[in-house]
Design a protein around this motif. Structure first.
Motif, PDB file in Angstrom:
ATOM      1  N   SER A 121      53.406  50.418  18.293  1.00  0.00           N
ATOM      2  CA  SER A 121      53.524  50.902  19.658  1.00  0.00           C
ATOM      3  C   SER A 121      52.236  51.571  20.114  1.00  0.00           C
ATOM      4  O   SER A 121      51.740  51.316  21.221  1.00  0.00           O
ATOM      5  CB  SER A 121      54.700  51.885  19.766  1.00  0.00           C
ATOM      6  OG  SER A 121      54.828  52.372  21.092  1.00  0.00           O
ATOM      7  N   ASN A 122      51.673  52.419  19.286  1.00  0.00           N
ATOM      8  CA  ASN A 122      50.428  53.101  19.629  1.00  0.00           C
ATOM      9  C   ASN A 122      49.262  52.133  19.776  1.00  0.00           C
ATOM     10  O   ASN A 122      48.380  52.325  20.616  1.00  0.00           O
ATOM     11  CB  ASN A 122      50.100  54.162  18.585  1.00  0.00           C
ATOM     12  CG  ASN A 122      51.002  55.378  18.678  1.00  0.00           C
ATOM     13  OD1 ASN A 122      51.553  55.673  19.748  1.00  0.00           O
ATOM     14  ND2 ASN A 122      51.178  56.081  17.566  1.00  0.00           N
ATOM     15  N   THR A 123      49.281  51.090  18.942  1.00  0.00           N
ATOM     16  CA  THR A 123      48.217  50.091  19.019  1.00  0.00           C
ATOM     17  C   THR A 123      48.263  49.356  20.350  1.00  0.00           C
ATOM     18  O   THR A 123      47.248  49.204  21.035  1.00  0.00           O
ATOM     19  CB  THR A 123      48.332  49.082  17.864  1.00  0.00           C
ATOM     20  OG1 THR A 123      48.211  49.776  16.616  1.00  0.00           O
ATOM     21  CG2 THR A 123      47.232  48.026  17.958  1.00  0.00           C
ATOM     22  N   TYR A 124      49.463  48.881  20.709  1.00  0.00           N
ATOM     23  CA  TYR A 124      49.613  48.174  21.981  1.00  0.00           C
ATOM     24  C   TYR A 124      49.332  49.108  23.158  1.00  0.00           C
ATOM     25  O   TYR A 124      48.732  48.704  24.156  1.00  0.00           O
ATOM     26  CB  TYR A 124      51.011  47.584  22.103  1.00  0.00           C
ATOM     27  CG  TYR A 124      51.250  46.387  21.215  1.00  0.00           C
ATOM     28  CD1 TYR A 124      50.395  45.288  21.252  1.00  0.00           C
ATOM     29  CD2 TYR A 124      52.341  46.347  20.335  1.00  0.00           C
ATOM     30  CE1 TYR A 124      50.613  44.184  20.438  1.00  0.00           C
ATOM     31  CE2 TYR A 124      52.565  45.245  19.521  1.00  0.00           C
ATOM     32  CZ  TYR A 124      51.697  44.167  19.576  1.00  0.00           C
ATOM     33  OH  TYR A 124      51.918  43.074  18.777  1.00  0.00           O
ATOM     34  N   LYS A 125      49.774  50.353  23.043  1.00  0.00           N
ATOM     35  CA  LYS A 125      49.528  51.318  24.112  1.00  0.00           C
ATOM     36  C   LYS A 125      48.030  51.512  24.324  1.00  0.00           C
ATOM     37  O   LYS A 125      47.539  51.490  25.465  1.00  0.00           O
ATOM     38  CB  LYS A 125      50.178  52.668  23.765  1.00  0.00           C
ATOM     39  CG  LYS A 125      49.928  53.755  24.818  1.00  0.00           C
ATOM     40  CD  LYS A 125      50.508  55.088  24.386  1.00  0.00           C
ATOM     41  CE  LYS A 125      49.707  55.715  23.273  1.00  0.00           C
ATOM     42  NZ  LYS A 125      50.166  57.084  22.939  1.00  0.00           N
ATOM     43  N   SER A 126      47.308  51.689  23.245  1.00  0.00           N
ATOM     44  CA  SER A 126      45.859  51.888  23.327  1.00  0.00           C
ATOM     45  C   SER A 126      45.163  50.681  23.948  1.00  0.00           C
ATOM     46  O   SER A 126      44.265  50.825  24.793  1.00  0.00           O
ATOM     47  CB  SER A 126      45.302  52.152  21.928  1.00  0.00           C
ATOM     48  OG  SER A 126      43.904  52.323  21.974  1.00  0.00           O
TER      49      SER A 126
END
Length: 232
Positions: free
Chosen positions: A48-53
């Motif tokens: 999730s954090n990867t896609y968000k970034s």
């Protein structure tokens, strides 16, 4: 399985479009939007954090391409809220300041509507004062068309109506009608007056609606009100 396949295709297509058209605001925006969806349904916090970034990176490219655009920053705030993350005050302040002069199109208006839905849910991490600050900034924008301003005023009026604040709802809806009058808004104003028990003003709104409704679109609506409350 089909949904996963479809989103995978959408992701690839959107990112390829952004890569092939690095100067396209639209391509970068939709790449960010698809990555936001991936962040929302990711199976792990890391994913999730990867896609968000990655999504934030694409959204941030928009204002670099055009300083008059604010949809990138607003989309970042929308993504953070959907991920149940508290937005930084710097982002709120930046949006509130820039929104007074930025380009306001249907994409920006739709994000404002998303903010409204969020704060009405009560568990939204957008503080109510910050929501009103953003809305006030949008209404102080002198660059937008009358059609866009009417859309925002009606949406904001709907927020207050759902909160039971008919004084502000009616004030905003009257402004919307003044800016760009539609039959729907006049009929809605009559409903607001009815719900707030301001029956004389409701009758005046119905009379106005009757006079401007050249094709009888609201004939049945007006007739129902007259039968309930008496002649105009």
């Amino acid at each position: 399985r089909f949904l996963t396949y479809q989103w995978s295709n959408d992701y690839r297509m959107s990112v390829v479009q952004a890569i092939n058209n690095p100067g396209s605001i639209r391509a970068n925006y939709w790449a960010g939007q698809v990555l936001k969806l991936y962040a929302l349904v990711a199976e792990s916090e890391y994913e999730s954090n990867t896609y968000k970034s990655m999504g934030i990176d694409y959204f941030n490219k928009i204002h670099v391409l055009s300083d008059s655009e604010i949809i990138g920053e607003m989309a970042i705030l929308d993504m953070l809220l959907r991920l149940q993350e508290s937005p930084p005050h710097e982002l709120i302040n930046y949006i509130s300041k820039k929104l007074t002069t930025a380009n306001v199109d249907i994409g920006v208006i739709n994000i404002l509507k998303s903010y409204k839905k969020c704060v009405l849910k009560k568990d939204c991490l957008l503080q109510i004062n910050d929501f009103h600050k953003i809305m006030a900034a949008s209404l102080n924008n002198n660059r937008m068309t009358n059609v866009a301003k009417r859309e925002i005023l009606v949406m904001y009026a709907d927020y207050f109506e759902k909160e039971g604040d008919y004084k502000n709802a009616i004030f905003l809806l009257k402004n919307a009608i003044h800016v760009y009058s539609t039959l729907d808004d006049i009929a809605l104003l009559a409903n607001y007056f009815e719900k707030s028990k301001r029956y004389d003003e409701m009758r005046k709104a119905l009379e106005l609606l009757k006079n401007v409704d050249k094709f009888g679109q609201y004939r049945k609506f007006i007739k129902t009100k007259i039968e309930k409350y008496g002649v105009l």
